[in-house]
Design a protein around this motif. Structure first.
Motif: not given
Length: 885
Positions: A247-258, A260-272
């Motif tokens: 088997l071969s596998t590629i694994v990417r750490d997306v903790s920071g991305q997640k 950031i996405e949550q932060k963007i959603r919070n900022e979007e709500r605050r902006f509105r």
């Protein structure tokens, strides 16, 4: 013969041959052709060529001779290590010896093939290319896997790790000393994620060949991370059964991305939430122009509900129809980041009413790409009304130096600033109420009416125009016209701002003229160089022919040819001296010959209704100067006099002794009282007005059409006379002619008689071998003929590379080199340096057809320096001195 092993039969190889023997190069290419190689080859010999080819071409392999006259295989390997790592090099040479062959291999050579065993060349080339490509591919793969921050691993079907990259160690928190062969990747999944991987992901991967998804993993330090993962199953069929090998596998750490996405959603709500509190209309619009968000102020202002404005309605419905095209073009420019400043438009409410707005926008970015705009629309109704009141308070702009005036749509002046009074000299009480076209001459009225029509049609107009002051003096103004509208958008008046740029325009014209003169200087320099190369063989030919032709008539003709050639060379020097402004050689000269030549030329070129007279005493004192420059100054003054007599008249040139008294001396800076040579140029022409007379020596000043004259003739003459220690006095009367009086200092030296030098017996050689190098064949041939005539043994070359090779072959014979400074590819400086590396004691004479100063000799390590054109006597005397030194 079959295609060489490891080489693609369709591939055409690019082979660089470092070989100085052409026959050996042919044997090498024939050996490769017999082995069915498809290739193109290029042969080179020098280090310079090798560096250029490695930098500019993607070579597959290099075949290099071990030793060349100026370069060798070791040098090539050193260049490759710096410029072309990865290009395989095979040494193809004569008997090299085991020790040298091993040294080449240590320095990076892929192989060594003797020229006596070229049947080994094809396998060696194929093997070297295969090794190079295999090493390059392995290096790239290792580098790529090592540089990625993702986890890349090879696993057994049960999850046991066979390989993991550095990014994987960092993701899992594994130290470098941990043996990855002892770990199982499944152990890093916490429950329930481990169960999902073993029961769902791995079985799906075994069936379909691949699985991808998100999961959780626990690092060795206990920190849990969110990962995105791809698992691939690599299968093979054995005994008719499909089995999973690994088997071969590629694994990417997306903790920071997640996060950031949550932060963007919070900022979007605050902006509105914040946008709904703003007192101005706020919109979010995608790149296609669809509205995605509108705040409460926008809903109230335009009369729409949130569902309408937030449901994909196109933004152009909020713009008045007449402004929509401009608004949409402006919107596209902002998306393309071509426009950032605020813009004004007429907005439209849902009920159809309109009002003026100013739009401010900022880009919505996604991965550095603009995907939409956030815009704030400010209602400009109140502000425009305030601006209109401010425009009516026009006294505030009286402090501006520009001429600012306000006219109504019929062209009548309603406001006239202090700046307008200063520029045009009209007082405000004289112009208010009158049409602006009334102020200017008839020829300008049609132009003003056209400008008025343009500003009413387009809203504004800018340009440079000719205007006149109250006294009638014409000036150039930079004019800006702006249409003023009332609060209903209807044209009301026109605001005009004018700046006097007359002086700026004149300076610009003078600058362009000076650029043309500088270009003429550059052109003349190139022409002087080429003419010197043309005159050199002619001057050498004259002495050569004198030795061959002894009859009186031939010698007379040759003497005339020699005199004309010398005069041509002097003219070339004068041209360059004049255009470049360099100081020529100043020697004792008499004005008699110059005046006679100028008079003769003028009689041939001036109209028949102008009479030319010249006079000078039998005993005329001499002065020290540059004959060419004085000739040019005299011609400039005479041409000016001829143009001052369009209906005919008399031009006189008179030489005499003149005395400068104390009064005249005080008027000329640095001119002592006493006796001078006086040269007077008088005409019976129209004369010079008193207000013009003080300006006639100013550069670029002229009363003639600028297309015909630059205004440099008199200024040039004044500079030439000043450089010779003299000055010019002018007496003129309108309708009564003009006299230019040139005062030049007297010297006691006698002018040098023509042909007074060069008559001594010319030195001869004693069979010495002289290397002559010049890219001009005519110069080479005549120099060779001259040297042979005077008992030398010349050998020649037409470029630096051949000269170095020829000297290398005949270094024991060649006593000196005559070397041209300016040659293509390898110039004289580089050639001399290469020759001195072979023999530091080599005697060298540098020659050049350029107009560079003799100080160039200090930059060149030469024994002598000659400027073209030169005669046989100069060449032979210098060569004799150099050989004896």
């Amino acid at each position: 013969m079959e295609n060489p092993k490891w080489v693609d039969p369709k591939r055409q190889l690019r082979i660089l041959l470092l070989e100085d023997v052409e026959n050996d190069a042919k044997l090498i290419t024939q050996a490769l052709e017999q082995s069915n190689f498809k290739f193109v080859a290029k042969r080179i010999e020098t280090r310079q060529e090798f560096v250029e080819e490695v930098n500019s071409q993607p070579w597959d392999i290099i075949l290099a001779d071990y030793a060349l006259p100026s370069f060798d295989a070791d040098g090539a390997l050193a260049v490759l290590s710096e410029l072309g790592p990865g290009i395989p090099l095979i040494v193809v040479s004569g008997a090299l010896g085991e020790e040298k062959a091993v040294e080449c291999m240590k320095n990076g050579a892929y192989d060594y093939v003797p020229k006596s065993a070229l049947q080994r060349l094809a396998p060696a080339v194929a093997n070297a290319i295969a090794r190079s490509e295999t090493g390059r591919l392995s290096h790239r793969l290792t580098t790529a896997l090592g540089s990625t921050t993702d986890l890349v691993a090879i696993l057994e079907p049960d999850g046991k790790v066979d390989y993991i990259n550095r990014g994987g160690r960092m993701l899992l928190g594994l130290h470098d000393d941990v043996d990855v062969g002892q770990i199982n990747l499944l152990d890093f999944y916490p429950e329930p994620h481990r169960t999902e991987i073993t029961r769902e992901a791995l079985p799906s991967c075994m069936r379909k060949g691949m699985w991808s998804g998100e999961s959780k993993m626990t690092r060795t330090d206990g920190r849990e991370v969110t990962v995105s993962q791809v698992i691939a199953a690599h299968k093979s069929v054995r005994a008719g059964i499909e089995l999973v090998d690994f088997l071969s596998t590629i694994v990417r750490d997306v903790s920071g991305q997640k996060a950031i996405e949550q932060k963007i959603r919070n900022e979007e709500r605050r902006f509105r939430e914040l946008a709904d509190l703003l007192p101005e209309a706020v919109f979010e619009i995608d790149a296609a122009g669809r509205i995605g968000f509108a705040n409460q102020k926008a809903l109230r202002t335009f009369g729409y509900d949130r569902k309408e404005l937030g449901g994909g309605l196109n933004v152009d419905v909020l713009v008045a129809p007449k402004d929509r095209d401009d608004f949409l073009e402006n919107f596209r420019q902002r998306i393309r980041k071509e426009k950032t400043s605020p813009s004004d438009f007429l907005a439209r409410r849902k009920d159809g009413t309109t009002f003026p707005v100013r739009v401010y926008s900022s880009p919505i970015l996604s991965e550095s790409r603009t995907v939409g705009l956030r815009e704030i629309l400010i209602d400009m109704t109140s502000q425009l009304e305030a601006e209109e009141r401010l425009r009516e308070q026009a006294a505030l702009i009286d402090i501006a130096p520009s001429a600012i005036l306000l006219i109504d749509l019929e062209g009548r002046i309603t406001f006239w600033s202090k700046g307008a009074e200063t520029i045009y000299k009209w007082k405000v009480q004289d112009v208010v109420g009158k049409k602006v076209s009334w102020l200017f001459p008839e020829k300008m009225k049609a132009e003003i009416e056209a400008e008025m029509a343009l500003v009413i049609a387009g809203g504004k107009w800018d340009g440079e125009v000719l205007r006149a002051t109250k006294e009638g003096n014409e000036i150039i103004v930079e004019s800006h016209w702006t249409l003023i509208r009332d609060n209903k958008g209807k044209p009301k008046s026109v605001l005009i701002s004018n700046n006097n740029i007359t002086e700026k325009a004149l300076l610009q014209k003078q600058y362009l003229r000076s650029q043309r003169i500088e270009s003429l200087g550059i052109l003349s320099s190139g022409i002087a160089h080429d003419l010197n190369n043309v005159l050199s063989p002619i001057m050498l030919s004259v002495q050569f022919l004198k030795e061959r032709m002894k009859d009186e008539k031939s010698l007379h003709i040759l003497a005339k040819l020699q005199e004309s050639t010398a005069r041509g060379a002097d003219m070339v020097k004068q041209i360059f001296s004049f255009t470049r402004g360099t100081a020529g050689e100043q020697v004792p000269i008499s004005l008699r010959e110059i005046v006679n030549e100028v008079g003769a030329l003028l009689r041939q070129t001036t109209p028949g209704n102008i009479r030319i007279t010249t006079s000078f005493p039998e005993s005329l004192l001499n002065f020290r100067g540059d004959q060419g420059q004085i000739y040019q100054a005299l011609m400039n003054l005479c041409e000016n006099a001829v143009e001052a007599m369009p209906m005919g008249g008399e031009l006189s040139i008179t030489c005499s002794r003149g005395k400068v008294g104390k009064n005249l001396a005080r008027m000329q800076v640095g001119a002592p009282a006493g006796e001078y040579i006086l040269l007077e140029i008088g005409d019976t022409g129209i004369g010079i007005p008193a207000n013009v007379l003080p300006k006639i020596f100013d550069p670029f000043f002229t009363t003639k059409e600028t297309e015909r004259k630059l205004g440099l003739g008199l200024s040039t003459a004044a500079i030439v006379v000043k450089n010779h220690g003299g000055f010019i006095d002018v007496q003129s009367k309108v309708g009564g002619g003009t006299t230019f009086s040139i005062y030049l200092p007297i010297v006691e030296e006698e002018p040098q008689a023509a042909g007074a030098k060069g008559q001594a017996q010319l030195p001869r050689g004693n069979g010495e071998t002289i290397l002559v190098v010049d890219d001009e064949m005519s110069v080479v041939e005549m120099t060779r003929n001259t040297l042979e005539l005077y008992d030398y043994n010349p050998v020649t070359a037409t470029d630096g590379a051949r000269a170095v090779a020829m000297y290398n072959e005949n270094r024991e014979k060649i006593r000196a080199v005559i070397l041209d400074l300016m040659m293509p590819v390898m110039d004289g400086r580089a050639t001399l340096k290469a020759l001195r590396e072979i023999n530091p004691a080599l005697k060298a004479i540098i020659i050049t057809g350029s107009t560079q100063a003799p100080e160039e000799k200090l930059m060149l390590d030469a024994n002598a320096y000659l400027k073209k054109p030169y005669g046989t006597n100069v060449l032979l005397n210098v060569l004799s001195d150099v050989l004896k030194s």
